[in-house]
Each structure stands twice: as C-alpha cells, then as structure tokens.
Design a protein around this motif. Sequence first.
Motif, PDB file in Angstrom:
ATOM      1  N   GLU A 189      21.646  74.303  51.546  1.00  0.00           N
ATOM      2  CA  GLU A 189      21.597  75.210  50.509  1.00  0.00           C
ATOM      3  C   GLU A 189      20.701  76.336  51.066  1.00  0.00           C
TER       4      GLU A 189
ATOM      5  N   LEU B  17      22.378  78.609  53.312  1.00  0.00           N
ATOM      6  CA  LEU B  17      23.192  79.738  52.732  1.00  0.00           C
ATOM      7  C   LEU B  17      22.445  80.547  51.933  1.00  0.00           C
ATOM      8  N   ARG B  18      21.544  80.215  51.260  1.00  0.00           N
ATOM      9  CA  ARG B  18      20.593  81.209  50.458  1.00  0.00           C
ATOM     10  C   ARG B  18      20.045  82.302  51.421  1.00  0.00           C
TER      11      ARG B  18
ATOM     12  N   LEU C 240      21.238  83.316  54.337  1.00  0.00           N
ATOM     13  CA  LEU C 240      22.321  84.069  54.812  1.00  0.00           C
ATOM     14  C   LEU C 240      22.663  85.204  53.745  1.00  0.00           C
ATOM     15  N   LEU C 241      22.794  84.639  52.567  1.00  0.00           N
ATOM     16  CA  LEU C 241      23.383  85.504  51.351  1.00  0.00           C
ATOM     17  C   LEU C 241      22.244  86.423  50.965  1.00  0.00           C
ATOM     18  N   GLN C 242      20.983  86.189  51.043  1.00  0.00           N
ATOM     19  CA  GLN C 242      19.900  87.176  50.734  1.00  0.00           C
ATOM     20  C   GLN C 242      19.831  88.412  51.870  1.00  0.00           C
ATOM     21  N   LYS C 243      20.299  87.981  53.161  1.00  0.00           N
ATOM     22  CA  LYS C 243      20.436  88.937  54.253  1.00  0.00           C
ATOM     23  C   LYS C 243      21.377  89.990  53.959  1.00  0.00           C
ATOM     24  N   ALA C 244      22.649  89.459  53.443  1.00  0.00           N
ATOM     25  CA  ALA C 244      23.905  90.298  53.125  1.00  0.00           C
ATOM     26  C   ALA C 244      23.670  91.029  51.786  1.00  0.00           C
ATOM     27  N   MET C 245      23.221  90.379  50.692  1.00  0.00           N
ATOM     28  CA  MET C 245      23.005  90.887  49.757  1.00  0.00           C
ATOM     29  C   MET C 245      21.491  90.639  49.036  1.00  0.00           C
ATOM     30  N   PRO C 246      20.641  91.572  49.614  1.00  0.00           N
ATOM     31  CA  PRO C 246      19.184  91.565  49.111  1.00  0.00           C
ATOM     32  C   PRO C 246      18.871  91.598  47.728  1.00  0.00           C
ATOM     33  N   PRO C 247      17.924  90.642  47.305  1.00  0.00           N
ATOM     34  CA  PRO C 247      17.598  90.715  46.042  1.00  0.00           C
ATOM     35  C   PRO C 247      17.201  91.972  45.509  1.00  0.00           C
ATOM     36  N   LEU C 248      17.675  92.299  44.126  1.00  0.00           N
ATOM     37  CA  LEU C 248      17.244  93.471  43.584  1.00  0.00           C
ATOM     38  C   LEU C 248      15.744  93.350  42.958  1.00  0.00           C
ATOM     39  N   GLY C 249      15.576  92.328  42.541  1.00  0.00           N
ATOM     40  CA  GLY C 249      14.180  92.379  41.739  1.00  0.00           C
ATOM     41  C   GLY C 249      14.111  93.034  40.726  1.00  0.00           C
TER      42      GLY C 249
END
Lengths: 172, 73
Positions: free
Chosen positions: B6, B9-10, B12-21
């Motif tokens: 998990e 995957l987290r 990988l996801l955060q690299k592709a879709m950075p958190p907006l905060g």
Amino acid sequence: MELLERFARGDLEAFETLFRQFQARVYGWIVRVVRDRGAAEELTVETFWRIYRARARFDPQRGFEGWARRIATNVALDHLKTCCRDVALPEELKAERQPDPAVQWELRERINRAFLQLPAQYQLTATLALVEDRPYAEIAEALGISVTAVKLRVFRAVRLLRKNLERLGVKP
Amino acid sequence: MSESNEDKLRELLQKAMPPLGQTELQRDLWPAMLRRLDEHPVRVAWFDWALLALLGVSLGFFPEVIPVLLYHL
C-alpha cells in the motif's frame, strides 16, 4: 446556535452568513477530491444549494461543518461518477509540490488513467487516503461510514488500482 | 495485501498526483449562489397545491366550518 436555528427556519441572511463562513472550507475539501478548480467552484455552489434545500432536515444541535462536508462529499462523488472517465486528469493544479520529474510524463499518464478507471467511490476514498493523506476517521465522517469500511474501500481500491496498472504495463 | 504494498502504491500515486493540501478559494462564490437561488426558486409541491384547492372547495361547500377552523387556529 441562534444562527443555525435561523438557517434551519429558512432565513436567507443566516444562510449567507454560513455560506461566507464555510465556502472556502467546503471548496478546499471538494477540490482535493475532484482536483479541478473550476469544477470545484461549481460543485461548492451545488453543495450549498443542496444544503439550502435540505435546511428543514438540518439539526442545529449537530453542527454545520460536518453536515456540509458530508453533502459536499456526495456532490463530489456524483461528479466523479459522471465526469472524467478515461480522460486525463483535469488541469494541473498548484500542488504543494510539483509532480516528480523523475516520473516520466507517459508513466504519469498511465497512473492517471489507471486511477480514473476506478469506481467513483474508490477514487474518492483513495484520493483522500492515499494522495491527500487524510485520517481515516475524517474520511469516514465525510462519507457517513465506519472507519473499518473506509479501510476496506482503501484495500479494494489498492487491489483494483494495482490490476489496472498492471494492465497498462506499470509494475507498482 | 501487505502495508508495504500500500505504501509503495501511495508513493507512486503521490509522485504522479501530488497532494494539493490547502488550496485557497480564489473568489467569493456568493454571487454565483444568489444566481442559483434565483434560477431555482423554492417551489411548492403539486400535492400541496392540490391540498390547498381541496381545502378551498371544502370551505366553499361547508362555510359553517370556517368559524370552527378559525377557533382552532
């Protein structure tokens, strides 16, 4: 408390006060889920429209923000169900940090596509839990489900996402 | 599925879709809200109108009920 009671009775001025007090927070929540500024603004208005229509069912004892957030989550979920399937994610938003340049554009596209292929409720849960790192308890409250149910949704989203990624040639 | 899976995957996801905060709202949405309220005035349901019509007809046929109703209101 008086403000909430006036709102529940249909006082437009009380509604305006609440709108001005909470619009930024509702927008902030929605934009995290839909990741599109324009859509998030429209959905914020839609959320408050639903709030206004449902005012008679509002219980002033239970507070406004949690109730508003739950409605906003439903509005965002409805949006995810009808929009953005199999297309790139909407506009690049000014994120806290930019996408990792080491992750190539093509790989990002595949990850985005795999993500958008998830059912809307998994997309929403995964965005909040895995991308935005929101606490499970907060997500549970916004969705009106238990923390265990949130964990289950995250688990299923991860499993589905892994499958989608593998189908697109990405080995997580 | 393990927690490390998990986490991978987290990441990988955060690299592709950075958190907006925290993302700030750029404009006041109240004018848009007002337009929305004007477009969709709160409508009275058809059965409410039907009930009102029924009441009107009933009072027309039985006017002696009016003082009784007024007494109870």
